[in-house]
Structures are given as structure tokens and as C-alpha cells.
Design an enzyme around this catalytic site. Structure first.
Site, PDB file in Angstrom:
ATOM      1  N   LYS A 171       0.889  -1.170   0.000  1.00 43.25           N
ATOM      2  CA  LYS A 171       0.000   0.000   0.000  1.00 43.25           C
ATOM      3  C   LYS A 171       0.925   1.218   0.000  1.00 43.25           C
ATOM      4  CE  LYS A 171      -1.717   3.033   1.687  1.00 43.25           C
ATOM      5  NZ  LYS A 171      -1.448   4.369   1.095  1.00 43.25           N
ATOM      6  N   GLY A 224       6.509   5.770   8.047  1.00 42.18           N
ATOM      7  CA  GLY A 224       5.690   6.964   7.893  1.00 42.18           C
ATOM      8  C   GLY A 224       5.750   7.809   9.149  1.00 42.18           C
ATOM      9  N   SER A 225       4.660   8.512   9.411  1.00 45.26           N
ATOM     10  CA  SER A 225       4.677   9.487  10.498  1.00 45.26           C
ATOM     11  C   SER A 225       4.439   8.831  11.866  1.00 45.26           C
ATOM     12  CB  SER A 225       3.597  10.535  10.245  1.00 45.26           C
ATOM     13  OG  SER A 225       2.330   9.922  10.307  1.00 45.26           O
ATOM     14  N   GLY A 229       1.992   5.697  12.864  1.00 42.79           N
ATOM     15  CA  GLY A 229       2.718   4.530  13.371  1.00 42.79           C
ATOM     16  C   GLY A 229       2.210   4.078  14.733  1.00 42.79           C
ATOM     17  N   GLU A 246       8.988   2.278  11.187  1.00 44.42           N
ATOM     18  CA  GLU A 246      10.044   3.289  11.062  1.00 44.42           C
ATOM     19  C   GLU A 246       9.338   4.626  10.946  1.00 44.42           C
ATOM     20  OE1 GLU A 246      13.078   2.882  11.551  1.00 44.42           O
ATOM     21  OE2 GLU A 246      13.254   0.713  11.331  1.00 44.42           O
ATOM     22  N   CYS A 280      13.898  10.983   6.829  1.00 43.07           N
ATOM     23  CA  CYS A 280      13.735  10.824   8.282  1.00 43.07           C
ATOM     24  C   CYS A 280      15.081  10.845   8.982  1.00 43.07           C
ATOM     25  CB  CYS A 280      12.944   9.568   8.615  1.00 43.07           C
ATOM     26  SG  CYS A 280      13.495   8.125   7.728  1.00 43.07           S
ATOM     27  N   GLN A 327       3.045  20.106   2.515  1.00 41.70           N
ATOM     28  CA  GLN A 327       4.383  20.016   3.108  1.00 41.70           C
ATOM     29  C   GLN A 327       5.076  21.375   3.089  1.00 41.70           C
ATOM     30  OE1 GLN A 327       5.873  17.153   4.611  1.00 41.70           O
ATOM     31  NE2 GLN A 327       7.134  18.847   5.324  1.00 41.70           N
ATOM     32  N   GLU A 378       9.375  17.205  14.262  1.00 42.21           N
ATOM     33  CA  GLU A 378       9.954  16.978  12.934  1.00 42.21           C
ATOM     34  C   GLU A 378       9.276  17.890  11.907  1.00 42.21           C
ATOM     35  OE1 GLU A 378       9.222  13.132  11.009  1.00 42.21           O
ATOM     36  OE2 GLU A 378      11.352  13.089  10.535  1.00 42.21           O
TER      37      GLU A 378
HETATM   38  P1  ADP Z   1       3.053  11.335   5.839  1.00 40.18           P
HETATM   39  O1  ADP Z   1       2.678  12.421   6.774  1.00 40.18           O
HETATM   40  O2  ADP Z   1       4.506  11.285   5.522  1.00 40.18           O
HETATM   41  O3  ADP Z   1       2.177  11.207   4.636  1.00 40.18           O
HETATM   42  P2  ADP Z   1       1.694   9.059   6.943  1.00 40.18           P
HETATM   43  O4  ADP Z   1       2.042   8.285   8.162  1.00 40.18           O
HETATM   44  O5  ADP Z   1       0.384   9.765   6.901  1.00 40.18           O
HETATM   45  O6  ADP Z   1       2.909   9.999   6.697  1.00 40.18           O
HETATM   46  O7  ADP Z   1       1.742   8.098   5.673  1.00 40.18           O
HETATM   47  C1  ADP Z   1       2.614   6.993   5.525  1.00 40.18           C
HETATM   48  C2  ADP Z   1       1.844   5.835   4.910  1.00 40.18           C
HETATM   49  O8  ADP Z   1       0.815   5.448   5.827  1.00 40.18           O
HETATM   50  C3  ADP Z   1       1.137   6.166   3.604  1.00 40.18           C
HETATM   51  O9  ADP Z   1       1.164   5.029   2.745  1.00 40.18           O
HETATM   52  C4  ADP Z   1      -0.280   6.440   4.057  1.00 40.18           C
HETATM   53  O10 ADP Z   1      -1.227   6.222   3.040  1.00 40.18           O
HETATM   54  C5  ADP Z   1      -0.444   5.429   5.154  1.00 40.18           C
HETATM   55  N1  ADP Z   1      -1.489   5.742   6.151  1.00 40.18           N
HETATM   56  C6  ADP Z   1      -2.033   6.939   6.449  1.00 40.18           C
HETATM   57  N2  ADP Z   1      -2.963   6.827   7.417  1.00 40.18           N
HETATM   58  C7  ADP Z   1      -3.012   5.508   7.750  1.00 40.18           C
HETATM   59  C8  ADP Z   1      -3.757   4.732   8.710  1.00 40.18           C
HETATM   60  N3  ADP Z   1      -4.647   5.290   9.521  1.00 40.18           N
HETATM   61  N4  ADP Z   1      -3.531   3.412   8.769  1.00 40.18           N
HETATM   62  C9  ADP Z   1      -2.611   2.834   7.966  1.00 40.18           C
HETATM   63  N5  ADP Z   1      -1.877   3.493   7.066  1.00 40.18           N
HETATM   64  C10 ADP Z   1      -2.062   4.811   6.942  1.00 40.18           C
END
Ligand code: ADP
Length: 476
Positions: A171, A224-225, A229, A246, A280, A327, A378
Site C-alpha cells: 500500500k 511513515g509518520s 505509526g 520506522e 527521516c 508540506q 519533525e
Molecule cells: P506522511 O505524513 O509522511 O504522509 P503518513 O504516516 O500519513 O505519513 O503516511 C505513511 C503511509 O501510511 C502512507 O502510505 C499512508 O497512506 C499510510 N497511512 C495513512 N494513514 C493511515 C492509517 N490510519 N492506517 C494505515 N496506514 C495509513
């Protein structure tokens, strides 16, 4: 161009609706991406579930051949795919090509891992019994990836997952469906059985929970964020599902009085501003001792102002745009916050270029202290702050004064301080006279504290996540 879902060995004929826009030039639309439905995700999980035993039963040679073929094609097409990556994500062409080459090398490394199997055969403490300790695939692994390394991060999750005999569902982040599509398209022609690799493009907040909550998915690897996470960790914990995260960083780079000024400025320029600070592992806190502070800041500002900001595909460009409007706004708003908290902001203006994109000048914030928001949260942009400290002990204390712990760097010619820092910096990765960002692909990657959770990614250590250990006893 349509970026479609790949499920059970087929490219789905769904309507691609989401425009994929070049951040260097918003009039340049790369194509349109599908928006997967819950039913699509359900089918992808079912396909992976069916395919997992088939793939787990393949020989090391069959797995090697698939991964090696993917690695060779990525390396052979690095210019073309690097251009796609830079057009989609906005990092410079050199960085985009470098990232595709990295993805190719990762597949080559994990092709080798298919053949380098490890296990133990031991004598039991009881007579006549042998003990075998081996690794078995986890099964079906859900991979959720961010936009900032749109080919390398999917590669460093897919390659070990396949090498260790798992089926996957990728995904990717909403902003970068093109790179994910290109990578999966390559994998689709390597002879993989249908359903071993599935691509599901769409909204993370909707599709992510489907992947995490489904009992047919055995493990989740996420980059991701921090807030996302944490939510994933909680959901996986409730289901006792294996999880690897991560997340963010607020990586310190310590510059001591005895540093080689040229080395320190080069490391900080690279660590803070390359890839538009969208790493990151970026150096976002420059912790500088008194004796070198003014010389270091003056030299860094000069080099920072000389960086050429522009269209990612322009060969002259040294720093591309932010990935999107959200961003860019976040970067600029952190500069306002830093100024309101008493920092002095140098650079950081919004920039106009020949094409309309998300351009800003790199920024340095001087006169900050460790408590300011700019040093705690961050930003994920080309923004670094400078914290002036008295000596090494104060520098180490400030470096560790953060909830994150991904990467930490020190610039010094003192073996004593470098050695002490390697031992005491609270980070998963430590760099001496090198930027905090920029890592090898054959060694573990990951952090401590709020930056990472679960076992390490990459290198031989990836086996921890993508396998389960089995201990078998046999009476001869
Ligand atoms: P960023 O702020 O860098 O976009 P995110 O954590 O929102 O960081 O996104 C990282 C990944 O997690 C992307 O593939 C995003 O689609 C996915 N994502 C966002 N929200 C969710 C969620 N609630 N559950 C699982 N995956 C998610």
C-alpha cells in the site's frame, strides 16, 4: 498513464481518478491513479493468502532468479525510472537515479540472501535427540510505505519479504503511485506466481486499517509518520500481529571545536538540505560548541545560499521542491513558529520559478535552544536549527534531549569524543564526520526511542521480521 492496482496477478480495469502531479511543475500531470475499494483490498489479501504457501515452497534458486531479475532490470533502467521518480516526488535527477540504483542493489543483495540460508543443528541436552533451529516465512505481510523514498522503501520491504518466502500487499503513499506501479510492473514479469505480490493504491486512512485488522495478514511493516505509526502499533498489538515501524527523527549533528570545518559544513549541508530535507535521517538540529560556532554558521550560511533550488529535472538543480502544498506550508509555518519562539531565521523564503511548483529556499534558524518547538518536532523540510553549547558534555546532553532516536552525527577530530559519542548517543545509527543521512543497504537500518519499533530493517537483520524461528526436536 494509468497507475492501477495489481491483484492476484492481474492489473485491474478500474477507473483511475486521482491526478498525479509533478511538484516541480503543477501543470505536468504524470497520470491518474486508481482508488482501491475495500473489496479490492479484500481480494488482494485473499490472493496473497492463497499464494503464500506456493511461494514458501519454492527453492532458493527460484527465489534468487526472481529477485535477481528485478534487481537487474532496475539497474538497467535507472535513468528512465530515476526521471519518473524525480518527476513524481521532486528530488533531483541525480538523487532519483541514485535511489533507483539503490533499489536494484537491494534486490541483488536479497537475491543472495535466498542462497545464504542460516540455521543451527545442535545436540539436545537429552541423549539421542537432535535439535534443528530454522526460519520459516511469516506468511502474508502488509507493507505501508511513505512518499519520500518511493522506490527504495518499497524495495527494502518487498525484497526481504520475498527472499524469506512471504507473499505481500504493498500500500504505497497516495502521492507516489507511479513509482510503486513501475516497481510492481517489473516484479510482475519475473515469473512470480500470481498473488505473491499485490499492489493496492488508495487512501491510507481507509485501506491501511483494512490491512491491519484482517486476520489473514500476519505482519505489518510501516514507514511513515509518528501518529500513524502509533495507531498501527496499537491496532497490531490488540491483535498480537507482528509489526515493524520506522517513523520520524529529529536527528542531531554535533559539531565540536576540533572539527575539520570543511568536513562539518559539507556533512551539515548534505544532511540538512539534500532531498529537500525530506528524509527521516535528515540533520535537523546542529549542536555546535562555542569555539567554532560563529565560523561554522557563517560558512554554512554561505554554502546554503549558494544551493541552486529548482525543477527536479534541471541538471543544474541541487535542491528540488517540497513534495506538495501541504508540506511546503508546514515547512514555512515552522519558520514562523521558530521566529516567534525567539530564533533568527535565515533563508526559507518561498520561491518562484519558471514553472509553478512548491519551491522554497533552504533555511537555517540560529539562536535556538533545545526546548523550542523547532527542536522538538519533525519539520520534514529543508530547515535546520543551530543550538549553541559550551562543550562536548553539553552537546551530548542536547543531542539526546529528544523523543526520537533514529540517527545522530558528530564532527570531530578527537578519537576520545567520537568513541564516547558512538557509545552514548541515543540513536540506532551513529555517524562520525559523515551526514546523519545516507546509509548502506547491506547493514541494519533503524532507530531507538520514538523513531522505531520492532526489529531492524535491511541486511541480514531483516530476517528477524520476515521469518519466525522454528525449533524442531528429533529422536534418532
Ligand atoms: P506522511 O505524513 O509522511 O504522509 P503518513 O504516516 O500519513 O505519513 O503516511 C505513511 C503511509 O501510511 C502512507 O502510505 C499512508 O497512506 C499510510 N497511512 C495513512 N494513514 C493511515 C492509517 N490510519 N492506517 C494505515 N496506514 C495509513
Amino acid at each position: 498513464m494509468e497507475f492501477r492496482n495489481y491483484i492476484g496477478g492481474e492489473w485491474l480495469e478500474t477507473t483511475a481518478i486521482t491526478a498525479n502531479v509533478n511538484p516541480s511543475d503543477i501543470s505536468d500531470v504524470l497520470g491518474h491513479a486508481a482508488q482501491a475499494t475495500d473489496e479490492d483490498m479484500d481480494r488482494a489479501i485473499a490472493a496473497a493468502r492463497d499464494a503464500a504457501p506456493l511461494w514458501a515452497a519454492t527453492t532458493p534458486q527460484q527465489r534468487f532468479d526472481v529477485l535477481d531479475a528485478a534487481g537487474s532490470e532496475l539497474l538497467a533502467r535507472k535513468e528512465e525510472l530515476g526521471r519518473l521518480l524525480s518527476r513524481e516526488e521532486g528530488k533531483t535527477l541525480a538523487e532519483g537515479i541514485g535511489e533507483v540504483a539503490r533499489a536494484g542493489q537491494i534486490f541483488k543483495f536479497f537475491a543472495g540472501e535466498c542462497l545464504r540460508q542460516r540455521g543451527d543443528h545442535l545436540a539436545s541436552v537429552r541423549p539421542g535427540i537432535g535439535v534443528d533451529v530454522t526460519r520459516a516465512p511469516v506468511g502474508v505481510v502488509g507493507l505501508i510505505t511513505p512518499w519520500n523514498f518511493p522506490i527504495a522503501i518499497p524495495a527494502w520491504k518487498i525484497a526481504p519479504a520475498l527472499a524469506h518466502g512471504n507473499a505481500v500487499i504493498l500500500k504505497p503513499a497516495e502521492l507516489v503511485p507511479g513509482c510503486a506501479h513501475a516497481l510492481v510492473e517489473i516484479l510482475s514479469r519475473t515469473g512470480l506466481p500470481a498473488g505473491v505480490v499485490n499492489l493496492v493504491i488508495g487512501r491510507g486512512s481507509e485501506l491501511g486499517p483494512r490491512l491491519i485488522e484482517d486476520a489473514r495478514v500476519n505482519a505489518i511493516s510501516f514507514t511513515g509518520s509518528v501518529p500513524t505509526g502509533r495507531g498501527i502499533a496499537a491496532a497490531c498489538g490488540a491483535r498480537l500481529k507482528k509489526v515493524q515501524l520506522e517513523m520520524g527523527g529529529k536527528n542531531p549533528m554535533v559539531v565540536l571545536d576540533d572539527a575539520d570545518l570543511g568536513v562539518a559544513v559539507k556533512a551539515c549541508l548534505n544532511g540538512a538540505f539534500y532531498s529537500t530535507g525530506q528524509r527521516c535521517t535528515a540533520s535537523s538540529r546542529l549542536v555546535v560548541t562555542e569555539g567554532i560556532h560563529d565560523r561554522f554558521v557563517a560558512a554554512l550560511i554561505e554554502r546554503m545560499h549558494a544551493l541552486k533550488v529548482g525543477h527536479a529535472l534541471d541538471p543544474e538543480t541541487q535542491m528540488g521542491p517540497a513534495v506538495d502544498a501541504r508540506q511546503l506550508d508546514q515547512n514555512l509555518s515552522y519558520l514562523d513558529i521558530a521566529a516567534a519562539d525567539g530564533g533568527e531565521v535565515i533563508g526559507g523564503e518561498r520561491l518562484g520559478r519558471a514553472t509553478e511548483g512548491f519551491y522554497m529556499a533552504p533555511a537555517l534558524v540560529t539562536g535556538t535552544d533545545a526546548a523550542m518547538r523547532i527542536n522538538r518536532e519533525e519539520v520534514f523540510g529543508p530547515v535546520a536549527s543551530v543550538i549553541r553549547v559550551k562543550d562536548y558534555d553539553a552537546a551530548l546532553a542536547v543531542a539526546n534531549d529528544t523523543e526520537f532516536g533514529l540517527s545522530a552525527g558528530i564532527c570531530t577530530t578527537s578519537l576520545k569524543h567520537a568513541t564516547h559519542f558512538k557509545a552514548h548517543a541515543q540513536a540506532g545509527m551513529v555517524m562520525v564526520n559523515l551526514p546523519t543521512a545516507g546509509v548502506d543497504y547491506h547493514v541494519p537500518f533503524g532507530g531507538t526511542k520514538g523513531s522505531s519499533f520492532g526489529s531492524r530493517e535491511q541486511g541480514t537483520y531483516a530476517a528477524e521480521f520476515y521469518t519466525t524461528v522454528k525449533t524442531a526436536y528429533t529422536l534418532a
